[in-house]
Design an enzyme around this catalytic site. Structure first.
Site, mmCIF file in Angstrom:
data_model
loop_
_atom_site.group_PDB
_atom_site.id
_atom_site.type_symbol
_atom_site.label_atom_id
_atom_site.label_comp_id
_atom_site.label_asym_id
_atom_site.label_seq_id
_atom_site.Cartn_x
_atom_site.Cartn_y
_atom_site.Cartn_z
ATOM 1 N N ASP B 364 88.650 2.442 29.729
ATOM 2 C CA ASP B 364 88.692 1.646 29.024
ATOM 3 C C ASP B 364 87.140 0.888 28.398
ATOM 4 O O ASP B 364 86.721 -0.171 27.720
ATOM 5 C CB ASP B 364 88.056 0.751 30.137
ATOM 6 C CG ASP B 364 89.672 0.752 30.825
ATOM 7 O OD1 ASP B 364 90.703 0.484 30.045
ATOM 8 O OD2 ASP B 364 89.792 1.351 31.580
ATOM 9 N N TYR B 453 93.092 -4.309 36.692
ATOM 10 C CA TYR B 453 92.175 -4.010 37.942
ATOM 11 C C TYR B 453 90.566 -4.323 37.104
ATOM 12 O O TYR B 453 89.878 -4.727 36.915
ATOM 13 C CB TYR B 453 91.772 -2.133 36.602
ATOM 14 C CG TYR B 453 92.933 -1.062 37.920
ATOM 15 C CD1 TYR B 453 92.643 -1.404 39.036
ATOM 16 C CD2 TYR B 453 93.942 -0.783 37.257
ATOM 17 C CE1 TYR B 453 93.439 -0.240 40.533
ATOM 18 C CE2 TYR B 453 94.763 0.414 38.416
ATOM 19 C CZ TYR B 453 94.514 0.187 39.847
ATOM 20 O OH TYR B 453 94.950 0.864 40.031
#
Lengths: 721, 721
Positions: B364, B453
């Site tokens: 990420d 998330y």
């Protein structure tokens, strides 16, 4: 001889005390007894009704008077009235001859009786469980509180002794001073006998030669010039004493060349600090001006948010949580999670095989009484301002009750964290979505002070169904005297068994283990233990990926299959499920145990201390429920041989599938002391979780309301700040 | 055709937007530019100046206007003025032809320059580090802010691409709708094209066939009836798209039999809740009415209690902590602890090898920009009432700056715990000793929302010198559609790759790893890494004990010796020490890394995702300091092959003894979803500590003052509660 004077003085004081106590016990003054119970002028220096704070700071209530307490729940601890009745039975049982009560607590009714009981029902028969010693024998008795009926249980097959009483400890502390050799060596070491305190340490068990008598090993400290006498060990002296006779059995007198470390800089008390204090000008406070959101019904039933549980102090375990139930928002019904949970045993082995140190392998719950050593909490600093407190009623060694006030605190915690949150990208949705919910929990806390060490024991209940169980270590590291003042004096090959913390002071390497008994009852008593194994699986060319992690679930059939050593590279989740109850989509309802930082014992499995504390052989165990199997290190841990332990019970390998089972978890810390631990150590913590896993149909805190500015308290700074 | 209309409409809106943006960029309105920067009306939907709160709730200050910011410290991020200058340089560099700026940040001056710099000195030359793409090539540039001088660094030997820009993501989201096949399959699945959102997911890298073009894999969701479209996957459709051309390269169209899960019960927003809310009547609040005890000097230098550090937002790492120093109470001097620390990379592999899932192995930070995805925090709920906020200034993909407001919060925490405490037995001392001190810490928090998330990233500074680094996971679990609504429909041998969470929804098993770069400088840059190994030692008959735990210290000579896999049964402490500086008693000063709950990757080391995220091969690494080695998964993580990683650098096995070293720590979570994670998951956390070990001469919080009732805030309940 100063030593002789000290001894005379000590003996005189003891005599006066004994006469006073005798008078009080035998000629009770009905008018003053209430006051005495609360003011601790009675039978125990360990009674701590002093400095009690009010139930609720905003209410003008007086400290609770326990003298007229009556039980309301089958698991309510024995009241003062009940204990007094049992005391009479015990006295008459031993025909007023010498005896000592080591434990006098409620004998829990059988589990099925408790499970059936409902508020409004008559209480099941109240019984006391009594552990006493008389004529050199251990007694385990069941005493009917009203009937006075006594049942004696045979414990002749179990080695060891019950935990020492506070009277045992107080009495034996003077024993060394009866030894001329002892007094001489103290004086020869340049220590004033008026400034010597000898502390009774349990001797462990190292072979049959130590059987047949209750022993204690006293280690002595120079108390001059500091409250922190632990930093002033008189190294090398061990006074092996018979607790029952107060006779010095052996006097180890070595290491005379080791100087007593200086007092300067060791005192930790506020009153002893001369330098500038670190003080933040604007205190941060957990504020809840209208009082808490929990109630404690009938003195022991705690109700908060979606939780309900029974809370009682226990002289051995400390805090005992029973009948923990959580509200299911979908059905509006309370659901069983845990029938009972408590810290069952501790193990603190020091890692020095030398004569004055090898035996230091403490089992604090079984040898000293973990709850018995939990003194009154300090409001505002041990627990935050919004805390409430619970007292304990314990029995003195003659069987009479006394009040240990403020032993447990209960408070709601908001630490600035979120229960859940999400921000949605403005790229995807028309307007920004940003939802966050505050995480609020309920903490139950006790602090046991085992001589030098302090164990802060927290049970934290979260509204998402999670229970976080945490142990925090603080207090004082036990140290060893040394002649060294700098590491450059130490030969490279010499073993120090620890770290040089300050001039002449070595912090000895040690471990801490705490074992928890967790009788999980997930929606009922018949549960199974599932190893949810995570394993590498190869795709064998069926995917551009070579590998992935696959979940393989195995239900443990018997106890040995549930002896679990945690492995980082061969991981599992560990679930306690109810195989008879499923969610709407068909998952069995369950809870999982989530380990955090822990440690495993490195001692040889056949080493006596390791055998006695064999509960540290694994991190997780599951046994078939058996009312008598509560104490992982054995019922009589003191000088035990290790034949009545969790390892032994588990090795019976009983079936544990779809039946009433108990989960045991061992938390561990390795502690290599460092200079920051001198003269008192900053708190370190570790814990584990019991976490719902397919227990609820969905996130149970989805509907928690966010904080809104105009609903929060309106505060201004204190005038004095 | 509804699909066609939607597409036309979408295209029209996009065109209008593009024209508007073009107008704004090319004909800037000097009068409105300040307002636009703060109101986010300019160049990025990700700008979040909305809902800003004031600096301090009691002060009547306006939101900070960043347009005239000037740098004060060598590590201060580029200001708007500086970015605008660099923007001009870039524009002219590419001669106004097409280019995209993927990163435009301060290029840190060399470490020795920063270390020498003192307040009052002139700032070292301000330089920008720019990552851009033009004509299909990655550019890594150093641009002199004032000089306009450009240095191009050769990166031709590194595979992969820089993280996608927000413009990349916004633009590519519409690509699938250009495919008739796509529109047809959506409609055939019964989904209204007006209610479809396709999210761009990074494709990982699975072989040379994927080289040569920037790809994205779009997965689509039905957005109808819920903000939580993640729970409504249109399973089996993967739209492989070229980011540069917006061309659909491949359309995977499978699993048509799988229904779209229903919207009912999935929305988590407060506004979407119909049932009763869980609300505690008396809120618990962290109150500090006179404001905090910390100051933020010159916008970035945080000073609190005994800590001082430089804090800046970073589009890739999120939060960047530099020059962390702690005050030594003994000397009154600040001492270096850490030169720089930040989260370097993430790895989130999903454990499903099927076509629509195998590639989901996200990095990420390197693929999306961890800071870039950190949106504005929600006051009162993301951070407590006493928090203050810090804005970021980031560059849009054309190189122009914009303000991301409230990206970081800073607050003092008191959670009801003790910094240390001790109760002395009244048996030993004349009067009861009970000393306890409150634990107060300073938290720096950012929350990155990586599509579904949310990662709550905390740096917590304690006054005892400890730094606690914590990752909390919440937000939404990514799910897989399924035809099942009950586990009794599932064949025992069938693999679900996860848990049935609700009707037609499987929560897929996955892991989360976060790697931290920690350039420790313990009292200077030359440090060593010590493995403090704890081993069983046998006494060989010299003691009644068979065994004990011995400490063996080994200094790691080279990088490979510091590739550490944690082992519960073969434990060590891991210290970073300064071998050139010792305490008074001669211990080398140091800090240790204290792991808590973690997880290790179970993927095959040669699996492409594992090679790319090989920083998960160990929990601890130590490398020789090299300014260019910052990103554990490589500078260009997107579609990288894994040849520019921490593993590769460490395998060079450079000497690391008594030199400038960097510690890397990988934190891990295995996540087997459970029904409680539906429709949004309760927060779970794990962290680790950097803890002083013989760094101070003694407990640095010995002199912390206790709380006193009359110094705490005076609060009353809000009128509305």
């Amino acid at each position: 001889m100063e030593g002789k004077n000290f001894f005379r003085c000590f003996f005189f004081i003891c005599s006066v005390l004994l006469i006073t106590l005798f008078t009080i016990f035998n000629f009770p003054n009905p008018i003053s007894s209430k006051v005495e119970l609360l003011q601790c002028a009675t039978n125990s220096a360990w009674c701590t009704s002093k400095n009690r704070i009010l139930r609720h700071p905003t209410a003008a209530s007086l400290p609770h008077d326990h003298t007229s307490d009556v039980p309301h729940h089958p698991l309510d601890p024995l009241t003062i009235i009940e204990m007094n009745k049992v005391h009479k039975v015990i006295k008459s049982l031993f025909e007023n001859s010498a005896y000592a009560v080591h434990s006098l607590i409620l004998e829990d009714p059988d589990k099925e009786v408790v499970l059936k009981w409902k508020k409004g029902d008559a209480l099941p028969e109240r019984k006391a469980s009594v552990i006493a010693r008389a004529s050199g024998k251990n007694y385990l008795l069941t005493v009917g509180v009203e009937s006075g009926e006594v049942v004696e249980h045979d414990t002749s097959h179990i080695s060891g002794y019950p935990y020492v009483t506070l009277d045992d400890m107080q009495k034996v502390m003077s024993a060394p001073f009866a030894s001329a050799h002892f007094n001489r060596t103290i004086v020869e070491r340049g220590v004033d006998l008026n400034h010597v305190a000898c502390l009774p340490f349990s001797p462990g068990w190292y072979g049959e030669a130590e059987d047949g008598r209750r022993l204690v090993k006293l280690e002595c400290f120079n108390t001059e010039g500091t409250a922190n006498f632990y930093m002033r060990p008189i190294e090398g002296i061990i006074v092996v004493t018979d607790i029952d006779t107060n006779e010095v059995v052996e006097l180890v007198d070595k290491s005379k060349h080791i100087p007593i470390p200086k007092a300067a800089g060791t005192d930790y008390r506020l009153s002893a600090q001369n330098g500038p204090m670190i003080k933040l000008a604007n205190p941060v406070s957990m504020e809840q001006p209208n009082g808490p959101n929990f109630v404690i019904e009938d003195e022991h039933l705690v109700k908060w948010a979606n939780w309900e549980f029974h809370l009682r102090p226990d002289p051995r375990a400390g805090v005992m949580i029973s009948r923990a139930k959580v509200l299911d928002m979908e059905t509006g019904l309370f659901r069983n999670v845990m029938y009972q949970g408590f810290s069952s045993e501790l193990f603190v082995p020091y890692m020095n095989p030398e004569e004055a140190w090898y035996f230091k392998t403490y089992m604090d719950a079984g040898e000293y009484g973990f709850g018995l050593q939990a003194l009154a909490l300090e409001p505002l600093n041990d627990c935050p301002r919004n805390a409430q407190y619970m007292d304990a009623v314990f029995a003195a060694s003659d069987g009479t009750p006394y009040v240990r006030s403020n032993m447990i605190c209960i408070f709601e915690r908001y630490a600035g964290d979120t229960a859940w949150r999400h921000t949605e990208s403005p790229v995807v949705v028309d307007k920004e979505i940003r939802e966050a919910r505050p995480k609020i929990s309920l903490v139950v806390r006790m602090v046991a002070s085992l001589a030098n060490y302090d164990y802060v024991m927290d049970w934290e209940f979260h509204s998402d169904g999670l229970i976080h169980i945490k142990v925090s270590l603080t207090g004082i590291v036990i140290v060893k005297g040394t002649s060294y003042v700098n590491m450059n004096q130490v030969n490279q090959n010499e073993e120090l068994y620890g770290t040089l913390l300050s001039d002449n002071i070595i912090g000895v390497v040690h471990d801490h283990y705490v074992n928890y008994y967790l009788d999980m009852d997930i929606d009922g008593s018949d549960n199974s233990f599932v190893n949810v194994h995570l394993q590498r699986e190869y795709t064998k060319g069926k995917s551009p990926r070579k590998s992935y992690m696959k979940v393989n679930k195995t239900v443990a059939k018997t106890e040995k299959e549930a002896q679990i050593k945690l492995k980082l590279y061969d991981p599992s989740e560990f679930h306690v499920i109810n195989p008879n109850k499923r969610t709407k989509v068909g998952n069995p309802v369950g809870y999982k145990v989530v380990p955090a930082g822990t440690a495993a014992s490195l001692l040889d499995p056949e080493d006596p201390p390791q055998k006695r504390s064999s509960f540290t052989n694994n991190q997780i165990w599951v046994t078939r429920y058996n009312k008598s199997e509560q104490w992982a290190g054995g019922l009589f841990a003191y000088q035990s041989h290790g034949e009545d332990t969790l390892q032994v019970w588990s090795d019976r390998d009983r079936p544990i599938e779809n039946t009433d089972i108990v989960l045991w978890y061992t938390l561990g810390f390795h502690h290599v002391p460092c200079q920051e631990d001198f003269p008192i150590m900053p708190t370190i913590s570790s814990g584990f979780d019991l976490k719902p896993v397919n227990f609820f149909e969905r996130n149970p805190v989805l509907r928690v309301a966010p904080y809104v500015e105009n609903e929060l308290p309106v505060c201004k700074a204190a005038v004095s700040s």
